[in-house]
Scaffold this active site. Structure first.
Site, PDB file in Angstrom:
ATOM      1  N   THR A 185       0.817  -1.212   0.000  1.00 30.50           N
ATOM      2  CA  THR A 185       0.000   0.000   0.000  1.00 30.50           C
ATOM      3  C   THR A 185       0.853   1.266   0.000  1.00 30.50           C
ATOM      4  O   THR A 185       1.969   1.268   0.539  1.00 30.50           O
ATOM      5  CB  THR A 185      -0.908  -0.008   1.253  1.00 30.50           C
ATOM      6  OG1 THR A 185      -1.493   1.276   1.430  1.00 30.50           O
ATOM      7  CG2 THR A 185      -0.125  -0.332   2.523  1.00 30.50           C
ATOM      8  N   ASP A 186       0.289   2.340  -0.546  1.00 36.67           N
ATOM      9  CA  ASP A 186       0.980   3.641  -0.507  1.00 36.67           C
ATOM     10  C   ASP A 186       1.107   4.163   0.923  1.00 36.67           C
ATOM     11  O   ASP A 186       1.914   5.050   1.195  1.00 36.67           O
ATOM     12  CB  ASP A 186       0.261   4.673  -1.385  1.00 36.67           C
ATOM     13  CG  ASP A 186      -1.166   4.983  -0.944  1.00 36.67           C
ATOM     14  OD1 ASP A 186      -1.689   4.297  -0.042  1.00 36.67           O
ATOM     15  OD2 ASP A 186      -1.773   5.910  -1.517  1.00 36.67           O
ATOM     16  N   GLU A 187       0.315   3.596   1.865  1.00 38.92           N
ATOM     17  CA  GLU A 187       0.347   4.105   3.247  1.00 38.92           C
ATOM     18  C   GLU A 187       1.696   3.897   3.908  1.00 38.92           C
ATOM     19  O   GLU A 187       1.986   4.521   4.921  1.00 38.92           O
ATOM     20  CB  GLU A 187      -0.739   3.443   4.098  1.00 38.92           C
ATOM     21  CG  GLU A 187      -2.132   3.803   3.657  1.00 38.92           C
ATOM     22  CD  GLU A 187      -3.186   3.614   4.745  1.00 38.92           C
ATOM     23  OE1 GLU A 187      -2.832   3.498   5.927  1.00 38.92           O
ATOM     24  OE2 GLU A 187      -4.368   3.597   4.380  1.00 38.92           O
ATOM     25  N   TYR A 228      -1.543  -0.458  11.244  1.00 40.33           N
ATOM     26  CA  TYR A 228      -1.773  -1.117   9.944  1.00 40.33           C
ATOM     27  C   TYR A 228      -0.616  -0.835   8.996  1.00 40.33           C
ATOM     28  O   TYR A 228       0.024  -1.760   8.463  1.00 40.33           O
ATOM     29  CB  TYR A 228      -3.099  -0.652   9.319  1.00 40.33           C
ATOM     30  CG  TYR A 228      -3.173  -0.951   7.832  1.00 40.33           C
ATOM     31  CD1 TYR A 228      -3.207  -2.267   7.366  1.00 40.33           C
ATOM     32  CD2 TYR A 228      -3.156   0.071   6.876  1.00 40.33           C
ATOM     33  CE1 TYR A 228      -3.233  -2.561   6.010  1.00 40.33           C
ATOM     34  CE2 TYR A 228      -3.193  -0.211   5.517  1.00 40.33           C
ATOM     35  CZ  TYR A 228      -3.224  -1.524   5.089  1.00 40.33           C
ATOM     36  OH  TYR A 228      -3.242  -1.810   3.747  1.00 40.33           O
ATOM     37  N   LYS A 259       2.352  -3.283   7.390  1.00 35.14           N
ATOM     38  CA  LYS A 259       2.564  -3.479   5.944  1.00 35.14           C
ATOM     39  C   LYS A 259       4.008  -3.096   5.579  1.00 35.14           C
ATOM     40  O   LYS A 259       4.665  -3.782   4.790  1.00 35.14           O
ATOM     41  CB  LYS A 259       1.568  -2.647   5.121  1.00 35.14           C
ATOM     42  CG  LYS A 259       0.124  -3.109   5.199  1.00 35.14           C
ATOM     43  CD  LYS A 259      -0.138  -4.495   4.613  1.00 35.14           C
ATOM     44  CE  LYS A 259       0.004  -4.557   3.114  1.00 35.14           C
ATOM     45  NZ  LYS A 259      -0.454  -5.888   2.590  1.00 35.14           N
TER      46      LYS A 259
HETATM   47  P1  NAD Z   1      -9.884  -7.106   2.626  1.00 33.98           P
HETATM   48  O1  NAD Z   1      -9.837  -6.720   4.077  1.00 33.98           O
HETATM   49  O2  NAD Z   1     -11.114  -6.846   1.858  1.00 33.98           O
HETATM   50  O3  NAD Z   1      -9.564  -8.668   2.469  1.00 33.98           O
HETATM   51  C1  NAD Z   1      -8.526  -9.301   3.164  1.00 33.98           C
HETATM   52  C2  NAD Z   1      -8.713 -10.809   2.947  1.00 33.98           C
HETATM   53  O4  NAD Z   1      -7.637 -11.491   3.614  1.00 33.98           O
HETATM   54  C3  NAD Z   1     -10.012 -11.366   3.533  1.00 33.98           C
HETATM   55  O5  NAD Z   1     -10.641 -12.230   2.630  1.00 33.98           O
HETATM   56  C4  NAD Z   1      -9.555 -12.113   4.783  1.00 33.98           C
HETATM   57  O6  NAD Z   1     -10.408 -13.197   5.122  1.00 33.98           O
HETATM   58  C5  NAD Z   1      -8.182 -12.581   4.352  1.00 33.98           C
HETATM   59  N1  NAD Z   1      -7.286 -12.838   5.507  1.00 33.98           N
HETATM   60  C6  NAD Z   1      -7.052 -12.016   6.549  1.00 33.98           C
HETATM   61  N2  NAD Z   1      -6.204 -12.606   7.415  1.00 33.98           N
HETATM   62  C7  NAD Z   1      -5.869 -13.812   6.880  1.00 33.98           C
HETATM   63  C8  NAD Z   1      -5.014 -14.870   7.283  1.00 33.98           C
HETATM   64  N3  NAD Z   1      -4.325 -14.816   8.435  1.00 33.98           N
HETATM   65  N4  NAD Z   1      -4.910 -15.943   6.477  1.00 33.98           N
HETATM   66  C9  NAD Z   1      -5.599 -16.038   5.311  1.00 33.98           C
HETATM   67  N5  NAD Z   1      -6.439 -15.068   4.880  1.00 33.98           N
HETATM   68  C10 NAD Z   1      -6.567 -13.957   5.663  1.00 33.98           C
HETATM   69  O7  NAD Z   1      -8.615  -6.424   1.985  1.00 33.98           O
HETATM   70  P2  NAD Z   1      -8.433  -5.628   0.599  1.00 33.98           P
HETATM   71  O8  NAD Z   1      -8.898  -4.245   0.773  1.00 33.98           O
HETATM   72  O9  NAD Z   1      -8.943  -6.465  -0.488  1.00 33.98           O
HETATM   73  O10 NAD Z   1      -6.819  -5.575   0.532  1.00 33.98           O
HETATM   74  C11 NAD Z   1      -6.079  -6.666  -0.024  1.00 33.98           C
HETATM   75  C12 NAD Z   1      -4.598  -6.326   0.014  1.00 33.98           C
HETATM   76  O11 NAD Z   1      -4.365  -5.140  -0.744  1.00 33.98           O
HETATM   77  C13 NAD Z   1      -4.045  -6.059   1.406  1.00 33.98           C
HETATM   78  O12 NAD Z   1      -2.768  -6.620   1.499  1.00 33.98           O
HETATM   79  C14 NAD Z   1      -3.988  -4.540   1.507  1.00 33.98           C
HETATM   80  O13 NAD Z   1      -2.983  -4.115   2.393  1.00 33.98           O
HETATM   81  C15 NAD Z   1      -3.683  -4.181   0.060  1.00 33.98           C
HETATM   82  N6  NAD Z   1      -4.156  -2.848  -0.362  1.00 33.98           N
HETATM   83  C16 NAD Z   1      -5.456  -2.471  -0.156  1.00 33.98           C
HETATM   84  C17 NAD Z   1      -5.890  -1.217  -0.624  1.00 33.98           C
HETATM   85  C18 NAD Z   1      -7.315  -0.753  -0.443  1.00 33.98           C
HETATM   86  O14 NAD Z   1      -7.611   0.395  -0.740  1.00 33.98           O
HETATM   87  N7  NAD Z   1      -8.248  -1.591   0.004  1.00 33.98           N
HETATM   88  C19 NAD Z   1      -4.981  -0.360  -1.272  1.00 33.98           C
HETATM   89  C20 NAD Z   1      -3.650  -0.781  -1.438  1.00 33.98           C
HETATM   90  C21 NAD Z   1      -3.253  -2.032  -0.994  1.00 33.98           C
HETATM   91  O1  DAU Z   2      -4.099   4.056   0.660  1.00 34.09           O
HETATM   92  C1  DAU Z   2      -4.374   2.681   0.590  1.00 34.09           C
HETATM   93  C2  DAU Z   2      -5.148   2.284   1.828  1.00 34.09           C
HETATM   94  O2  DAU Z   2      -6.467   2.784   1.656  1.00 34.09           O
HETATM   95  C3  DAU Z   2      -5.179   0.765   2.062  1.00 34.09           C
HETATM   96  O3  DAU Z   2      -3.881   0.321   2.339  1.00 34.09           O
HETATM   97  C4  DAU Z   2      -6.093   0.413   3.246  1.00 34.09           C
HETATM   98  O4  DAU Z   2      -6.196  -0.994   3.393  1.00 34.09           O
HETATM   99  C5  DAU Z   2      -7.465   0.986   2.961  1.00 34.09           C
HETATM  100  O5  DAU Z   2      -8.311   0.755   4.083  1.00 34.09           O
HETATM  101  C6  DAU Z   2      -7.367   2.503   2.694  1.00 34.09           C
HETATM  102  O6  DAU Z   2      -6.983   3.212   3.912  1.00 34.09           O
HETATM  103  P1  DAU Z   2      -7.713   4.579   4.333  1.00 34.09           P
HETATM  104  O7  DAU Z   2      -7.546   4.769   5.783  1.00 34.09           O
HETATM  105  O8  DAU Z   2      -7.315   5.694   3.437  1.00 34.09           O
HETATM  106  O9  DAU Z   2      -9.240   4.156   3.933  1.00 34.09           O
HETATM  107  P2  DAU Z   2     -10.634   4.441   4.678  1.00 34.09           P
HETATM  108  O10 DAU Z   2     -11.689   4.025   3.716  1.00 34.09           O
HETATM  109  O11 DAU Z   2     -10.673   3.881   6.057  1.00 34.09           O
HETATM  110  O12 DAU Z   2     -10.651   6.022   4.807  1.00 34.09           O
HETATM  111  C7  DAU Z   2     -10.511   6.863   3.661  1.00 34.09           C
HETATM  112  C8  DAU Z   2     -10.539   8.299   4.149  1.00 34.09           C
HETATM  113  O13 DAU Z   2     -11.859   8.588   4.648  1.00 34.09           O
HETATM  114  C9  DAU Z   2      -9.590   8.564   5.310  1.00 34.09           C
HETATM  115  O14 DAU Z   2      -9.086   9.879   5.179  1.00 34.09           O
HETATM  116  C10 DAU Z   2     -10.477   8.473   6.550  1.00 34.09           C
HETATM  117  C11 DAU Z   2     -11.821   8.976   6.027  1.00 34.09           C
HETATM  118  N1  DAU Z   2     -13.015   8.370   6.666  1.00 34.09           N
HETATM  119  C12 DAU Z   2     -13.089   7.008   6.717  1.00 34.09           C
HETATM  120  C13 DAU Z   2     -14.186   6.396   7.301  1.00 34.09           C
HETATM  121  C14 DAU Z   2     -14.280   4.886   7.392  1.00 34.09           C
HETATM  122  C15 DAU Z   2     -14.040   9.179   7.148  1.00 34.09           C
HETATM  123  O15 DAU Z   2     -13.978  10.427   7.059  1.00 34.09           O
HETATM  124  N2  DAU Z   2     -15.129   8.572   7.720  1.00 34.09           N
HETATM  125  C16 DAU Z   2     -15.235   7.206   7.844  1.00 34.09           C
HETATM  126  O16 DAU Z   2     -16.243   6.723   8.435  1.00 34.09           O
END
Ligand code: NAD
Ligand code: DAU
Length: 334
Positions: free
Chosen positions: A125-127, A149, A153
Site C-alpha cells: 500500500t501507498d500508506e 496497519y 505493511k
Molecule cells: P480485505 O480486508 O477486503 O480482504 C482481506 C482478505 O484477507 C479477507 O478475505 C480475509 O479473510 C483474508 N485474511 C485475513 N487474514 C488472513 C489470514 N491470516 N490468512 C488467510 N487469509 C486472511 O482487503 P483488501 O482491501 O482487499 O486488501 C487486499 C490487500 O491489498 C491487502 O494486502 C492490503 O494491504 C492491500 N491494499 C489495499 C488497498 C485498499 O484500498 N483496500 C490499497 C492498497 C493495498
Molecule cells: O491508501 C491505501 C489504503 O487505503 C489501504 O492500504 C487500506 O487498506 C485501505 O483501508 C485505505 O486506507 P484509508 O484509511 O485511506 O481508507 P478508509 O476508507 O478507512 O478512509 C478513507 C478516508 O476517509 C480517510 O481519510 C479516513 C476517512 N473516513 C473514513 C471512514 C471509514 C471518514 O472520514 N469517515 C469514515 O467513516
C-alpha cells in the site's frame, strides 16, 4: 514468459483478492488457481460466486506453516493479498495486524524460499510512505508509516525484499492507492457512506473532511498487479496510482450527488487518531511496464453505487454482524 500452470492467491475472498481471482481465471487460461483465505470478518465466499470449478478454495490461515508448505508444492506463482486492512481496527486490535501482516507474510516467504523458480507478488500500500503535504513519493523513498496497519505493511514489505537479497526470491512489491468498487467491505469510506445513505442514515466525515486520498477502481489495480506478476523485476517495487486525488468532502459530495441526496446527510465526527493528511505516489515505473488506469472516478463511482444498490443482500448481513459491535464502540468514543 512461460505461462503459469499453478497460481496461489492469498486473501482471494476479500475485496481486491476476489476481483484479482476473477481476472486470473480469465487471463491465465489453463492455470490451476487456488485461493487461500481464512474468511475473517472481511472475507466472504460470496465474493467468489459463480467461479465454481474454475478455482480451488482452501479455507486456512497464512500463518499455518504446514498448510502453506503443502499448498506451495508444484506452485509457480503466488499473489499475496491476505492482510488485516482497516486502519481504524488497527488502532484497537494491533496484535491481529502484526500476526497476519508480518508473521503471515513471513510464513509465506519461508515456504517460497524452498520453492525454486517461484514467482511472488507481495501486494502492499501507498500508506507505508506516510503522509506528505505536496509532491509524490517514489519507490526508493524511505518508509514512514503512521498507523499499526501501515507499520505492519511496511514491515512485511521490508521482510519480503530481504528474501530477495538473502535467498534470491523472484519477488516484486506493489504499493497502491485507495481502491473502491463492488464487494468492498462497508467499513471503508465509500461503501460505508453509500450503504448508510441507502439505510437512511448520515455519513460520518472524520475531522475537517479535508484529508486527501488518490482513488483507483479495483479492476484497474488488479490489472496492474497482473502486469507486475508477468513483467515485474525481482526486488523491484511498483507504485500503482489512480491519478484521481480528492479530499474526503469531495468524495462525499460526489456520492451524495450520485445518489440524489443533499449535504444535510453529512455529519462531522471526531478525527481518526494519527489520521494521515494526504497520500500521493508517482506511478511512472508501473506505467513504463505498460499500465494505465481505465476507469474515471465518475464512471467508477456510478458503477459502485449501482452495485451496492442492487446487492443489499450482500452488505446487509455484513453490516449486521461483527460490524455492529465494532462501530457502536467507535461511535461511543466520539
Ligand atoms: P480485505 O480486508 O477486503 O480482504 C482481506 C482478505 O484477507 C479477507 O478475505 C480475509 O479473510 C483474508 N485474511 C485475513 N487474514 C488472513 C489470514 N491470516 N490468512 C488467510 N487469509 C486472511 O482487503 P483488501 O482491501 O482487499 O486488501 C487486499 C490487500 O491489498 C491487502 O494486502 C492490503 O494491504 C492491500 N491494499 C489495499 C488497498 C485498499 O484500498 N483496500 C490499497 C492498497 C493495498
Ligand atoms: O491508501 C491505501 C489504503 O487505503 C489501504 O492500504 C487500506 O487498506 C485501505 O483501508 C485505505 O486506507 P484509508 O484509511 O485511506 O481508507 P478508509 O476508507 O478507512 O478512509 C478513507 C478516508 O476517509 C480517510 O481519510 C479516513 C476517512 N473516513 C473514513 C471512514 C471509514 C471518514 O472520514 N469517515 C469514515 O467513516
Amino acid at each position: 514468459m512461460k505461462p503459469f500452470r499453478s497460481i496461489l492467491i492469498t486473501g482471494g475472498a476479500g475485496f481486491i483478492g476476489s476481483h484479482f481471482t476473477r481476472l486470473a481465471v480469465r487471463s491465465h487460461p489453463g492455470a490451476r488457481v487456488t485461493v487461500l483465505d481464512k474468511l475473517t470478518y472481511a472475507g466472504n465466499r460470496a465474493n467468489l460466486a459463480g467461479l465454481g470449478g474454475a478455482i480451488r478454495f482452501v479455507r486456512g490461515d497464512i500463518c499455518d506453516a504446514a498448510l502453506v508448505a503443502r499448498l506451495f508444492k508444484g506452485l509457480d506463482a503466488v499473489v499475496h493479498f491476505a492482510a488485516e486492512t482497516h486502519v481504524d481496527r488497527s488502532l484497537g486490535r494491533s496484535a491481529d495486524f502484526l500476526r497476519t501482516n508480518v508473521l503471515g507474510t513471513h510464513t509465506l516467504l519461508e515456504a517460497a524460499r524452498r520453492a525454486p523458480g517461484l514467482r511472488f507478488v507481495h501486494v502492499s500500500t501507498d500508506e507505508v510512505y506516510g503522509s506528505r503535504a505536496r509532491g509524490a513519493f517514489r519507490e526508493g523513498d524511505p518508509l514512514n508509516p503512521s498507523s499499526p496497519y501501515s507499520a505492519s505493511k511496511a514491515s512485511s514489505d521490508l521482510l519480503a525484499l530481504s528474501y530477495v537479497t538473502t535467498w534470491g526470491l523472484n519477488l516484486s512489491v506493489t504499493r497502491c492507492t485507495n481502491n473502491y468498487g463492488p464487494n468492498q467491505h462497508p467499513e471503508k469510506l465509500i461503501p460505508l457512506f453509500v450503504t448508510n445513505l441507502e439505510e437512511g442514515k448520515q455519513v460520518p466525515v472524520y475531522g475537517s473532511g479535508r484529508n486527501r486520498r488518490d482513488w483507483i477502481f479495483v479492476e484497474d489495480h488488479c490489472r496492474a498487479v497482473d502486469l507486475v506478476l508477468r513483467r515485474g523485476g525481482a526486488g523491484e517495487v511498483y507504485n500503482v496510482a489512480g491519478g484521481q486525488e480528492k479530499d474526503n468532502l469531495a468524495v462525499t459530495r460526489a456520492i451524495l450527488k450520485a445518489m440524489g441526496l443533499g449535504r444535510d446527510r453529512i455529519r462531522f465526527v471526531e478525527d481518526r487518531p494519527g489520521h494521515d493528511w494526504r497520500y500521493a505516489i508517482s506511478d511512472a515505473k508501473v506505467r513504463a511496464l505498460g499500465f494505465k488506469p481505465r476507469e474515471s472516478f465518475a464512471s467508477g463511482l456510478a458503477r459502485t453505487v449501482a452495485w451496492y444498490r442492487a446487492n443489499a443482500a450482500w452488505w446487509r448481513p455484513v453490516k449486521a454482524g461483527d460490524f455492529q459491535s465494532y462501530y457502536r464502540k467507535q461511535y461511543r468514543q466520539r
